[in-house]
Design an enzyme around this catalytic site. Structure first.
Site, PDB file in Angstrom:
ATOM      1  N   LEU A  58      36.715  42.256  92.909  1.00  0.00           N
ATOM      2  CA  LEU A  58      35.954  41.417  91.984  1.00  0.00           C
ATOM      3  C   LEU A  58      36.516  40.010  91.903  1.00  0.00           C
ATOM      4  O   LEU A  58      35.768  39.027  91.838  1.00  0.00           O
ATOM      5  CB  LEU A  58      35.966  42.072  90.594  1.00  0.00           C
ATOM      6  CG  LEU A  58      35.208  41.369  89.472  1.00  0.00           C
ATOM      7  CD1 LEU A  58      33.738  41.246  89.817  1.00  0.00           C
ATOM      8  CD2 LEU A  58      35.393  42.120  88.164  1.00  0.00           C
ATOM      9  N   ASP A  59      37.833  39.879  91.943  1.00  0.00           N
ATOM     10  CA  ASP A  59      38.467  38.573  91.813  1.00  0.00           C
ATOM     11  C   ASP A  59      38.040  37.634  92.940  1.00  0.00           C
ATOM     12  O   ASP A  59      37.675  36.479  92.704  1.00  0.00           O
ATOM     13  CB  ASP A  59      39.989  38.747  91.801  1.00  0.00           C
ATOM     14  CG  ASP A  59      40.715  37.427  91.550  1.00  0.00           C
ATOM     15  OD1 ASP A  59      40.359  36.735  90.585  1.00  0.00           O
ATOM     16  OD2 ASP A  59      41.623  37.106  92.327  1.00  0.00           O
ATOM     17  N   ARG A  72      35.362  37.911  94.851  1.00  0.00           N
ATOM     18  CA  ARG A  72      33.922  37.664  94.759  1.00  0.00           C
ATOM     19  C   ARG A  72      33.627  36.559  93.741  1.00  0.00           C
ATOM     20  O   ARG A  72      32.783  35.692  93.975  1.00  0.00           O
ATOM     21  CB  ARG A  72      33.191  38.952  94.368  1.00  0.00           C
ATOM     22  CG  ARG A  72      33.173  40.017  95.459  1.00  0.00           C
ATOM     23  CD  ARG A  72      32.475  41.277  94.941  1.00  0.00           C
ATOM     24  NE  ARG A  72      32.564  42.370  95.901  1.00  0.00           N
ATOM     25  CZ  ARG A  72      31.691  42.594  96.867  1.00  0.00           C
ATOM     26  NH1 ARG A  72      30.669  41.780  97.029  1.00  0.00           N
ATOM     27  NH2 ARG A  72      31.832  43.608  97.683  1.00  0.00           N
ATOM     28  N   CYS A  86      50.641  55.316  75.813  1.00  0.00           N
ATOM     29  CA  CYS A  86      51.206  56.573  75.307  1.00  0.00           C
ATOM     30  C   CYS A  86      50.687  57.775  76.097  1.00  0.00           C
ATOM     31  O   CYS A  86      51.409  58.751  76.321  1.00  0.00           O
ATOM     32  CB  CYS A  86      50.911  56.733  73.820  1.00  0.00           C
ATOM     33  SG  CYS A  86      49.163  56.696  73.393  1.00  0.00           S
TER      34      CYS A  86
END
Length: 632
Positions: A104-105, A107, A158
């Site tokens: 995604l980055d 694109r 956690c």
């Protein structure tokens, strides 16, 4: 973009322009790909062969295509499309950009460069049997970021550290905590318990159990780490009775209970299997004579792989330790993470998985299908031809649907108009809810500016005050000043950031800027808002009741962005907007819209399996090359 995209593209070009071969030959192409060919690439493309393993994808693709199209010009770049030399001016040369990136980055980065350069973008993606091709024209259709993409699945700390219930929890623990602690940046914060079992509770200095002692035997060190994370840490967790009132109690596992000393001493002999000159070929499986990645190892086999992999990292790849990050294409890293995840899964009563399955989960992989890639490649070419010929009325977003109905595989849809609330192409301000008295500027930069907004070289301003900047032209005093700002809470910055503040964030490489309104908020839900901040301002993604569907193949945690066909033969886009489905009549008189209404949902996919960019220079091909060339 898979390289078979390129081969299919060239074939489709030749067919389309067969009556004007001399004009076709005027096309020149530029390919950008940072990867080298791996064995796993050979089952889903048509340009590479066994002899090409280890070579540049871009260069081999060029050579392969020139064998059947010798007249054209292809320039390969073995490089990252995010490199600074691929800037807006570089993109302005071209008539069209064809994208097939795997994250995604990247694109988003290309989308912003195309907007800044005013160059049409043809986007594409495949995931298993699903795929799509979309066209993005500045000011005429929505840009790639007009609809927010689903965020990667995150899990509360956690759950990962104390109470895993799924195998993916064990993978995240092994990959993001244990692997990072042993082989990554030692200065990064890590939620693993590092206190050794023999450390005095009153001591001011607690030994980090993950630090290898001077002259410590690697076998002894490996067993010490093993016993700490799978034995001692589990016992510490069990001491909190409240945690296990309504949960199954885990079982501590110590190396002495799984492996005897003689068996450990017999662990592999790597000297004949690899050399330090080829670290990527180092393999614990090969050292131990294990060959099938689809076998599910038992606890003993996983323990042997764990210790062997750790030994190989320190004996064969010691110079990399301290700088490693998990890479799904790093065989030894995948082996280590698989073994560690399986041992932890055994402790918590979770079913074990094969290396093949674990790799898919760890790398968010949905395994590629060659036929899907070929179909999408053909659709890319069809839309590229329309762009080159300025055939705007016939632009289509086409989806390869998951379950064909009555032999209908492809779903064409009219392009959507730009989203007026898009912060990228419409420059709409965003809203960030954050605790300005607790969150540091570093949190804002890492989680919002880089991870969420996809900026590479950010500049952050509060009014006229410059709070943060990166770049090669900064002097030492400025670098030190901005580094100091990173460690300050927002409300204590030289120009304090509090509720009501508006920040301007820019990326000079992308020529992209957006404004962010800050809203102070005291508390956040750890389960639903694990980052401790919430960014909003986009219009919500298109959803219809019952259409929420995720792609879950080979353990992928990536989500699709679903759109369901309406009864009116339209589909929802942004709120208040609809687009007609393009009807295709069939022999029985029904249309694809009717079939989709009954059986299908459109899926917007964010990634395929490889990342490539190809570029064309256009001659006189029936379109007007007024200023530029073409980029694939």
């Amino acid at each position: 973009m898979e390289m078979n995209y390129l081969q299919s593209a060239m074939t489709c070009e030749r067919f389309h322009f067969s009556s004007a071969r001399d004009k076709v030959d005027l096309l020149s192409h530029l390919i950008i790909d940072m990867d080298t060919i791996e064995v796993s690439n050979l089952n889903r493309q048509f340009l590479f062969r066994q002899s090409h393993v280890g070579l540049s994808k871009a260069r081999v693709a060029r050579d392969a295509v020139l064998r059947f199209r010798p007249q054209i010009s292809i320039t390969p770049y073995h490089a990252n499309v995010k490199d600074s030399n691929f800037n807006v001016d570089f993109f302005k040369q071209f008539n069209v950009v064809l994208n097939g990136l795997d994250n995604l980055d990247a694109r988003r980065h290309v989308n912003r460069l195309c907007l800044a350069a005013d160059v049409p973008l043809v986007e594409s993606g495949t995931t298993g049997f699903l795929g799509q091709v979309t066209v993005h024209i500045k000011g005429k259709t929505e840009c790639y970021e007009c609809q927010p993409k689903p965020a990667p699945k995150t899990y509360p700390v956690c759950t990962i550290t104390s109470t895993p219930t799924k195998f993916v929890h064990c993978i995240v623990w092994a990959k993001d905590l244990l692997f990072a602690k042993l082989f990554g940046d030692k200065n990064q914060e890590n939620d693993l318990n590092v206190r050794s079992s023999d450390a005095s509770s009153s001591s001011n200095h607690v030994e980090d159990v993950f630090e290898r002692r001077n002259d410590e035997d690697i076998e002894q060190y490996g067993r010490r780490v093993y016993d700490h994370v799978f034995g001692y840490n589990i016992e510490v967790a069990l001491s909190n009775e409240e945690t296990w009132k309504n949960r199954n109690r885990p079982k501590p596992i110590y190396s002495r209970d799984v492996l005897d000393n003689e068996l450990t001493r017999q662990n592999g002999n790597m000297d004949k299997n690899c050399s330090t000159n080829c670290p990527s070929s180092v393999s614990a499986m090969a050292a131990l004579g294990m060959k099938n990645p689809q076998d599910i190892w038992g606890l003993m086999e996983n323990s042997r792989i764990f210790l062997e992999a750790l030994k190989l990292f320190f004996s064969k790849r010691e110079e990399e330790i301290g700088n490693l990050t998990f890479d799904k294409d790093d065989q030894l890293a995948v082996e280590f993470v698989t073994a560690a995840a399986n041992i932890r899964a055994a402790s918590f009563g979770i079913p074990l998985h094969s290396l093949f399955e674990a790799k898919g989960i760890a790398g968010n992989i949905v395994h590629a299908v060659a036929t899907t890639n070929a179909v999408i490649a053909g659709l890319i070419v069809i839309e590229a031809i329309k762009v080159l010929q300025n055939d705007t009325k016939n632009y289509r977003m086409t989806y390869c649907v998951e379950h064909p109905a009555r032999k209908m595989l492809l779903m064409p849809v009219e392009p959507f108009e730009p989203n007026k609330s898009c912060y990228v192409c419409s420059e709409t301000p965003l809203l960030l809810e954050i605790n300005t008295h607790r969150a540091k500027l570093r949190d804002f930069v890492d989680k919002i500016v880089k991870a969420t907004l996809g900026m590479n070289l950010p500049l952050i301003m509060h009014g006229s005050a410059l709070l943060y900047e990166v770049g090669d032209d900064l002097d030492e005093a400025m670098v030190a000043n901005y580094a100091a700002n990173l460690e300050k809470v927002l409300s204590e910055l030289p120009s304090p950031v509090t509720g009501g503040t508006m920040l301007t964030v820019e990326d000079l490489q992308q020529e992209f800027s957006c404004n962010i309104n800050i809203k102070h908020r005291e508390e956040f839900d750890e389960e639903k808002e694990p980052d401790g901040m919430v960014l909003s301002g986009w219009a919500p993604p298109p959803t219809v009741e019952g259409a929420n569907k995720t792609i879950d193949n080979a353990g992928s945690t990536s989500e699709a962005l679903p759109v369901e066909a309406e009864k009116s033969e339209e589909i929802e886009t942004a709120p208040g907007k609809k687009r007609k489905l393009i009807e295709v009549s069939k022999n029985d008189g029904t249309s694809n819209a009717e079939e989709i209404k009954k059986n299908e949902k459109l899926q917007v996919l964010d990634d395929d399996d490889d990342d490539d960019l190809v570029i064309l220079d256009g001659g006189d091909l029936g379109f007007s090359p007024s200023k530029k060339k073409c980029q694939w």
